[in-house]
Scaffold this motif. Structure first.
Motif, PDB file in Angstrom:
ATOM      1  N   GLU A  22     -18.786  46.985  49.204  1.00  0.00           N
ATOM      2  CA  GLU A  22     -17.184  47.029  49.280  1.00  0.00           C
ATOM      3  C   GLU A  22     -16.454  46.174  49.676  1.00  0.00           C
ATOM      4  O   GLU A  22     -15.210  45.853  48.859  1.00  0.00           O
ATOM      5  CB  GLU A  22     -16.959  48.163  50.304  1.00  0.00           C
ATOM      6  CG  GLU A  22     -15.833  48.940  50.400  1.00  0.00           C
ATOM      7  CD  GLU A  22     -15.543  49.603  51.802  1.00  0.00           C
ATOM      8  OE1 GLU A  22     -14.429  49.973  52.030  1.00  0.00           O
ATOM      9  OE2 GLU A  22     -16.594  50.228  52.025  1.00  0.00           O
ATOM     10  N   LEU A  23     -16.739  45.261  50.303  1.00  0.00           N
ATOM     11  CA  LEU A  23     -16.097  43.849  50.552  1.00  0.00           C
ATOM     12  C   LEU A  23     -15.950  43.031  49.214  1.00  0.00           C
ATOM     13  O   LEU A  23     -14.688  42.670  48.997  1.00  0.00           O
ATOM     14  CB  LEU A  23     -16.781  43.116  51.537  1.00  0.00           C
ATOM     15  CG  LEU A  23     -16.018  41.925  52.290  1.00  0.00           C
ATOM     16  CD1 LEU A  23     -14.534  42.160  52.522  1.00  0.00           C
ATOM     17  CD2 LEU A  23     -16.817  41.399  53.325  1.00  0.00           C
ATOM     18  N   ALA A  24     -16.924  42.886  48.532  1.00  0.00           N
ATOM     19  CA  ALA A  24     -16.871  42.108  47.248  1.00  0.00           C
ATOM     20  C   ALA A  24     -16.077  42.867  46.337  1.00  0.00           C
ATOM     21  O   ALA A  24     -15.118  42.143  45.840  1.00  0.00           O
ATOM     22  CB  ALA A  24     -18.198  42.156  46.944  1.00  0.00           C
ATOM     23  N   ARG A  25     -16.143  44.165  46.308  1.00  0.00           N
ATOM     24  CA  ARG A  25     -15.046  44.870  45.050  1.00  0.00           C
ATOM     25  C   ARG A  25     -13.552  44.766  45.885  1.00  0.00           C
ATOM     26  O   ARG A  25     -12.643  44.449  44.940  1.00  0.00           O
ATOM     27  CB  ARG A  25     -15.402  46.240  45.177  1.00  0.00           C
ATOM     28  CG  ARG A  25     -16.423  46.940  44.346  1.00  0.00           C
ATOM     29  CD  ARG A  25     -16.355  48.366  44.021  1.00  0.00           C
ATOM     30  NE  ARG A  25     -16.649  49.138  45.214  1.00  0.00           N
ATOM     31  CZ  ARG A  25     -17.665  49.285  46.071  1.00  0.00           C
ATOM     32  NH1 ARG A  25     -19.061  48.899  45.588  1.00  0.00           N
ATOM     33  NH2 ARG A  25     -17.858  49.821  47.104  1.00  0.00           N
ATOM     34  N   PRO A  32     -22.831  37.022  45.222  1.00  0.00           N
ATOM     35  CA  PRO A  32     -23.268  35.693  45.517  1.00  0.00           C
ATOM     36  C   PRO A  32     -22.376  34.748  46.159  1.00  0.00           C
ATOM     37  O   PRO A  32     -22.583  34.037  47.115  1.00  0.00           O
ATOM     38  CB  PRO A  32     -23.896  35.171  44.266  1.00  0.00           C
ATOM     39  CG  PRO A  32     -24.254  36.144  43.262  1.00  0.00           C
ATOM     40  CD  PRO A  32     -23.203  37.263  43.549  1.00  0.00           C
ATOM     41  N   LEU A  33     -21.050  35.001  45.525  1.00  0.00           N
ATOM     42  CA  LEU A  33     -19.996  33.882  46.126  1.00  0.00           C
ATOM     43  C   LEU A  33     -19.588  34.433  47.519  1.00  0.00           C
ATOM     44  O   LEU A  33     -19.321  33.601  48.570  1.00  0.00           O
ATOM     45  CB  LEU A  33     -18.785  33.647  45.146  1.00  0.00           C
ATOM     46  CG  LEU A  33     -17.624  33.055  45.576  1.00  0.00           C
ATOM     47  CD1 LEU A  33     -18.040  31.681  45.772  1.00  0.00           C
ATOM     48  CD2 LEU A  33     -16.520  33.141  44.618  1.00  0.00           C
ATOM     49  N   ASP A  39     -22.212  33.585  54.893  1.00  0.00           N
ATOM     50  CA  ASP A  39     -23.277  32.757  55.373  1.00  0.00           C
ATOM     51  C   ASP A  39     -22.365  31.716  56.385  1.00  0.00           C
ATOM     52  O   ASP A  39     -22.755  31.278  57.618  1.00  0.00           O
ATOM     53  CB  ASP A  39     -23.966  31.920  54.399  1.00  0.00           C
ATOM     54  CG  ASP A  39     -25.079  31.295  55.125  1.00  0.00           C
ATOM     55  OD1 ASP A  39     -25.842  31.976  56.094  1.00  0.00           O
ATOM     56  OD2 ASP A  39     -25.076  30.102  54.928  1.00  0.00           O
ATOM     57  N   ARG A  40     -21.347  30.867  55.880  1.00  0.00           N
ATOM     58  CA  ARG A  40     -20.561  29.986  56.594  1.00  0.00           C
ATOM     59  C   ARG A  40     -19.844  30.399  57.675  1.00  0.00           C
ATOM     60  O   ARG A  40     -19.853  29.915  58.653  1.00  0.00           O
ATOM     61  CB  ARG A  40     -19.764  28.991  55.607  1.00  0.00           C
ATOM     62  CG  ARG A  40     -20.556  28.332  54.566  1.00  0.00           C
ATOM     63  CD  ARG A  40     -19.821  27.461  53.777  1.00  0.00           C
ATOM     64  NE  ARG A  40     -20.725  26.478  52.748  1.00  0.00           N
ATOM     65  CZ  ARG A  40     -20.440  25.795  51.743  1.00  0.00           C
ATOM     66  NH1 ARG A  40     -19.092  25.913  51.741  1.00  0.00           N
ATOM     67  NH2 ARG A  40     -21.236  25.432  51.027  1.00  0.00           N
TER      68      ARG A  40
END
Length: 91
Positions: A22-25, A32-33, A39-40
């Motif tokens: 949901e966050l990616a959308r 992947p990005l 991660d950072r």
């Protein structure tokens, strides 16, 4: 912190935890990005990811903000830039 995608991620998580898909959308980022930036942010102690099982048994990753305060000094900025350059070279 200084990357615009990371700032957008923090803003998106300010209303509570969000499933990574949901966050990616919502942000218009590839997974992947998004995972690279998450991660950072997680390594910096700003967000926390947690796997949960859905009712059908599927593993789902949710992210949420960690309470944090930010105090910037020139030394902090230089250290962050150095760390980012090292990570970029390792990729």
């Amino acid at each position: 912190m200084g990357h615009s995608h990371r700032l957008r991620i923090i803003a998106a998580l300010s209303n509570g935890r969000v499933h990574v898909s949901e966050l990616a959308r919502n942000l218009g980022l590839s997974r992947p990005l998004l995972y690279m930036h998450l991660d950072r942010l997680e390594k910096a102690g700003l967000v926390r990811g947690r796997l949960e099982l859905s009712p059908d048994g599927k593993a789902m990753k949710y992210f949420e903000l960690v309470d944090f305060g930010l105090h910037l000094t020139p030394e902090t900025v230089i250290a962050a830039l150095d760390a980012d350059e090292r990570e970029t070279k390792d990729e």
